[in-house]
Write a protein that holds these residues in place. Structure first.
Motif, PDB file in Angstrom:
ATOM      1  N   VAL A  37      -8.466  -9.523   9.637  1.00  0.00           N
ATOM      2  CA  VAL A  37      -7.526  -9.383  10.748  1.00  0.00           C
ATOM      3  C   VAL A  37      -8.069  -8.371  11.739  1.00  0.00           C
ATOM      4  O   VAL A  37      -8.855  -7.486  11.389  1.00  0.00           O
ATOM      5  CB  VAL A  37      -6.128  -8.944  10.265  1.00  0.00           C
ATOM      6  N   HIS A  38      -7.646  -8.505  12.995  1.00  0.00           N
ATOM      7  CA  HIS A  38      -8.014  -7.552  14.025  1.00  0.00           C
ATOM      8  C   HIS A  38      -7.085  -6.345  13.927  1.00  0.00           C
ATOM      9  O   HIS A  38      -5.857  -6.479  13.986  1.00  0.00           O
ATOM     10  CB  HIS A  38      -7.916  -8.185  15.403  1.00  0.00           C
ATOM     11  N   ALA A  39      -7.677  -5.194  13.791  1.00  0.00           N
ATOM     12  CA  ALA A  39      -6.908  -3.977  13.529  1.00  0.00           C
ATOM     13  C   ALA A  39      -5.835  -3.730  14.579  1.00  0.00           C
ATOM     14  O   ALA A  39      -4.687  -3.382  14.251  1.00  0.00           O
ATOM     15  CB  ALA A  39      -7.864  -2.783  13.467  1.00  0.00           C
ATOM     16  N   GLU A  40      -6.184  -3.918  15.850  1.00  0.00           N
ATOM     17  CA  GLU A  40      -5.277  -3.525  16.935  1.00  0.00           C
ATOM     18  C   GLU A  40      -3.990  -4.325  16.956  1.00  0.00           C
ATOM     19  O   GLU A  40      -3.006  -3.904  17.570  1.00  0.00           O
ATOM     20  CB  GLU A  40      -6.003  -3.650  18.280  1.00  0.00           C
ATOM     21  N   ASN A  41      -3.971  -5.489  16.304  1.00  0.00           N
ATOM     22  CA  ASN A  41      -2.740  -6.283  16.236  1.00  0.00           C
ATOM     23  C   ASN A  41      -1.704  -5.671  15.300  1.00  0.00           C
ATOM     24  O   ASN A  41      -0.560  -6.148  15.252  1.00  0.00           O
ATOM     25  CB  ASN A  41      -3.051  -7.706  15.762  1.00  0.00           C
ATOM     26  N   PHE A  42      -2.093  -4.621  14.566  1.00  0.00           N
ATOM     27  CA  PHE A  42      -1.198  -4.049  13.563  1.00  0.00           C
ATOM     28  C   PHE A  42      -1.065  -2.539  13.709  1.00  0.00           C
ATOM     29  O   PHE A  42      -0.699  -1.844  12.762  1.00  0.00           O
ATOM     30  CB  PHE A  42      -1.700  -4.416  12.158  1.00  0.00           C
ATOM     31  N   TYR A  43      -1.312  -2.036  14.908  1.00  0.00           N
ATOM     32  CA  TYR A  43      -1.165  -0.604  15.159  1.00  0.00           C
ATOM     33  C   TYR A  43       0.280  -0.292  15.542  1.00  0.00           C
ATOM     34  O   TYR A  43       0.583   0.103  16.653  1.00  0.00           O
ATOM     35  CB  TYR A  43      -2.093  -0.168  16.292  1.00  0.00           C
ATOM     36  N   MET A  44       1.188  -0.460  14.604  1.00  0.00           N
ATOM     37  CA  MET A  44       2.578  -0.127  14.858  1.00  0.00           C
ATOM     38  C   MET A  44       3.137   0.565  13.623  1.00  0.00           C
ATOM     39  O   MET A  44       2.559   0.498  12.540  1.00  0.00           O
ATOM     40  CB  MET A  44       3.393  -1.374  15.216  1.00  0.00           C
ATOM     41  N   PRO A  48       7.886  -6.752  12.021  1.00  0.00           N
ATOM     42  CA  PRO A  48       7.531  -7.975  11.293  1.00  0.00           C
ATOM     43  C   PRO A  48       6.037  -8.189  11.120  1.00  0.00           C
ATOM     44  O   PRO A  48       5.609  -8.710  10.091  1.00  0.00           O
ATOM     45  CB  PRO A  48       8.165  -9.085  12.144  1.00  0.00           C
ATOM     46  N   ALA A  49       5.216  -7.828  12.108  1.00  0.00           N
ATOM     47  CA  ALA A  49       3.779  -8.074  11.982  1.00  0.00           C
ATOM     48  C   ALA A  49       3.180  -7.261  10.838  1.00  0.00           C
ATOM     49  O   ALA A  49       2.434  -7.786  10.005  1.00  0.00           O
ATOM     50  CB  ALA A  49       3.069  -7.746  13.296  1.00  0.00           C
ATOM     51  N   LEU A  50       3.516  -5.988  10.782  1.00  0.00           N
ATOM     52  CA  LEU A  50       2.975  -5.147   9.712  1.00  0.00           C
ATOM     53  C   LEU A  50       3.547  -5.551   8.357  1.00  0.00           C
ATOM     54  O   LEU A  50       2.833  -5.544   7.346  1.00  0.00           O
ATOM     55  CB  LEU A  50       3.289  -3.679   9.998  1.00  0.00           C
ATOM     56  N   VAL A  62      -8.183  -8.158   2.053  1.00  0.00           N
ATOM     57  CA  VAL A  62      -8.145  -8.103   3.514  1.00  0.00           C
ATOM     58  C   VAL A  62      -9.316  -7.262   4.020  1.00  0.00           C
ATOM     59  O   VAL A  62      -9.618  -6.195   3.479  1.00  0.00           O
ATOM     60  CB  VAL A  62      -6.815  -7.500   4.015  1.00  0.00           C
ATOM     61  N   SER A  63      -9.972  -7.769   5.039  1.00  0.00           N
ATOM     62  CA  SER A  63     -10.976  -7.023   5.791  1.00  0.00           C
ATOM     63  C   SER A  63     -10.379  -6.680   7.150  1.00  0.00           C
ATOM     64  O   SER A  63      -9.723  -7.524   7.776  1.00  0.00           O
ATOM     65  CB  SER A  63     -12.239  -7.874   5.956  1.00  0.00           C
ATOM     66  N   ILE A  64     -10.576  -5.457   7.603  1.00  0.00           N
ATOM     67  CA  ILE A  64     -10.037  -5.010   8.889  1.00  0.00           C
ATOM     68  C   ILE A  64     -11.172  -4.882   9.893  1.00  0.00           C
ATOM     69  O   ILE A  64     -12.134  -4.142   9.675  1.00  0.00           O
ATOM     70  CB  ILE A  64      -9.281  -3.673   8.731  1.00  0.00           C
ATOM     71  N   HIS A  65     -11.037  -5.623  10.992  1.00  0.00           N
ATOM     72  CA  HIS A  65     -12.076  -5.701  12.017  1.00  0.00           C
ATOM     73  C   HIS A  65     -11.513  -5.107  13.309  1.00  0.00           C
ATOM     74  O   HIS A  65     -10.575  -5.664  13.900  1.00  0.00           O
ATOM     75  CB  HIS A  65     -12.450  -7.172  12.220  1.00  0.00           C
ATOM     76  N   ALA A  66     -12.052  -3.962  13.727  1.00  0.00           N
ATOM     77  CA  ALA A  66     -11.565  -3.274  14.917  1.00  0.00           C
ATOM     78  C   ALA A  66     -12.419  -3.611  16.130  1.00  0.00           C
ATOM     79  O   ALA A  66     -13.577  -4.031  16.005  1.00  0.00           O
ATOM     80  CB  ALA A  66     -11.555  -1.769  14.682  1.00  0.00           C
ATOM     81  N   THR A  67     -11.843  -3.402  17.310  1.00  0.00           N
ATOM     82  CA  THR A  67     -12.556  -3.689  18.555  1.00  0.00           C
ATOM     83  C   THR A  67     -12.467  -2.546  19.562  1.00  0.00           C
ATOM     84  O   THR A  67     -13.031  -2.659  20.656  1.00  0.00           O
ATOM     85  CB  THR A  67     -11.990  -4.953  19.229  1.00  0.00           C
TER      86      THR A  67
END
Length: 288
Positions: A37-44, A48-50, A62-67
């Motif tokens: 998953v893209h890390a920034e989609n879960f910076y909360m 519900p997303a988290l 899970v692998s976390i891929h940041a941008t």
């Protein structure tokens, strides 16, 4: 330099998990060993997303891929971005954490602005010093190894004094970081440079130290008319030249955790799984 934790696990095959596939991933029988998953989609802090990501974590590794770290910048990654990533890593306990060999932030009037893209860096000694310092600072905060992905770049800096993968491997040796090897990025760069892409993929693979490779990305790009710039849009299935490069990688460097990325013009979940199953077959055939 303080030692960082290096995560070791059996080579696995996964896919990039995007929003349209959440329901399928959670409702169908598991057919993957991990998702990214893209890390920034879960910076909360919650929501519900988290909550969904925690549910995914119970079903898959899970692998976390940041941008957004901008590891190649003249300044260290912003403290706010690093805190967010660290909090997510602590909450999810991913098998891998990665970002890109790029810069992304620019300071102006006392503020830092994100470019909204992954911008290429020069490959020289000065850039290597700053890059290593930034990677090391991230690893010390995370307390674990960071993987760094080679970039699809649409220009080359004239002050580069070494090749891309010489630069990245020297960084790995100095910091203990690993390399996230994106075969499609090599393919795209070769096409845009007017090189024979299959030969370029083989050349790069032959230059690599297997110990540095922590993950492999496979992806596709929407074909363009001859002479037009090829954009790494992750919008198609993995092309045959990239599959052949993957076979070469397995033969030369051995099995590595492998992820199929597909980010635009998303297919059905089943089509994505078929791409992952092809990677798994190749991995098993080479290392039965």
């Amino acid at each position: 330099m303080q030692q960082v934790q290096t995560v070791q696990f059996e080579p696995a095959v996964g896919v990039g998990l995007r929003h349209p596939h959440y329901k399928d991933a959670l409702s169908q029988p598991p057919a993957l060993q991990f998702v990214e998953v893209h890390a920034e989609n879960f910076y909360m802090d919650g929501g519900p997303a988290l909550s969904l990501l925690h549910e995914v974590r119970q079903r898959f590794d899970v692998s976390i891929h940041a941008t957004s770290l901008g590891l190649g910048g003249e300044q260290a990654p912003p403290a706010t971005e690093l805190r967010r990533l660290c909090r997510l890593v602590d909450a999810i306990d991913p098998i891998l954490v990665s970002d890109h060999a790029c810069f992304a932030w620019h300071g102006t009037d006392g503020q830092r602005l994100h470019a909204g893209d992954l911008l290429p860096i020069a490959y020289n000694d000065h850039a290597l010093e700053q890059f290593c310092a930034n990677v090391d600072s991230v690893q010390q905060v995370l307390g674990r190894q960071l993987l760094v992905e080679n970039l699809s770049a649409y220009l080359n800096w004239p002050d580069s004094t070494m090749g891309e993968f010489e630069f990245l491997q020297r960084m790995c040796e100095r910091t203990g970081a690993g390399l996230l090897l994106d075969l499609n990025n090599i393919f795209v760069n070769a096409v845009n440079a007017g090189l024979e892409p299959q030969l370029e993929v083989i050349r790069v693979i032959a230059s690599l130290d297997a110990r540095h490779i922590g993950e492999v990305h496979l992806a596709g790009s929407t074909p363009q008319p001859e002479g037009d710039l090829l954009i790494d849009d992750h919008g198609t299935e993995v092309p045959e030249p990239v599959w052949r490069g993957y076979e070469q990688l397995l033969a030369v460097l051995g099995p590595k955790p492998t992820l199929v990325e597909w980010d635009t013009q998303l297919p059905t979940w089943q089509v994505l799984l078929e791409q992952a199953q092809r990677a798994r077959r190749l991995l098993r055939e080479r290392h039965a």
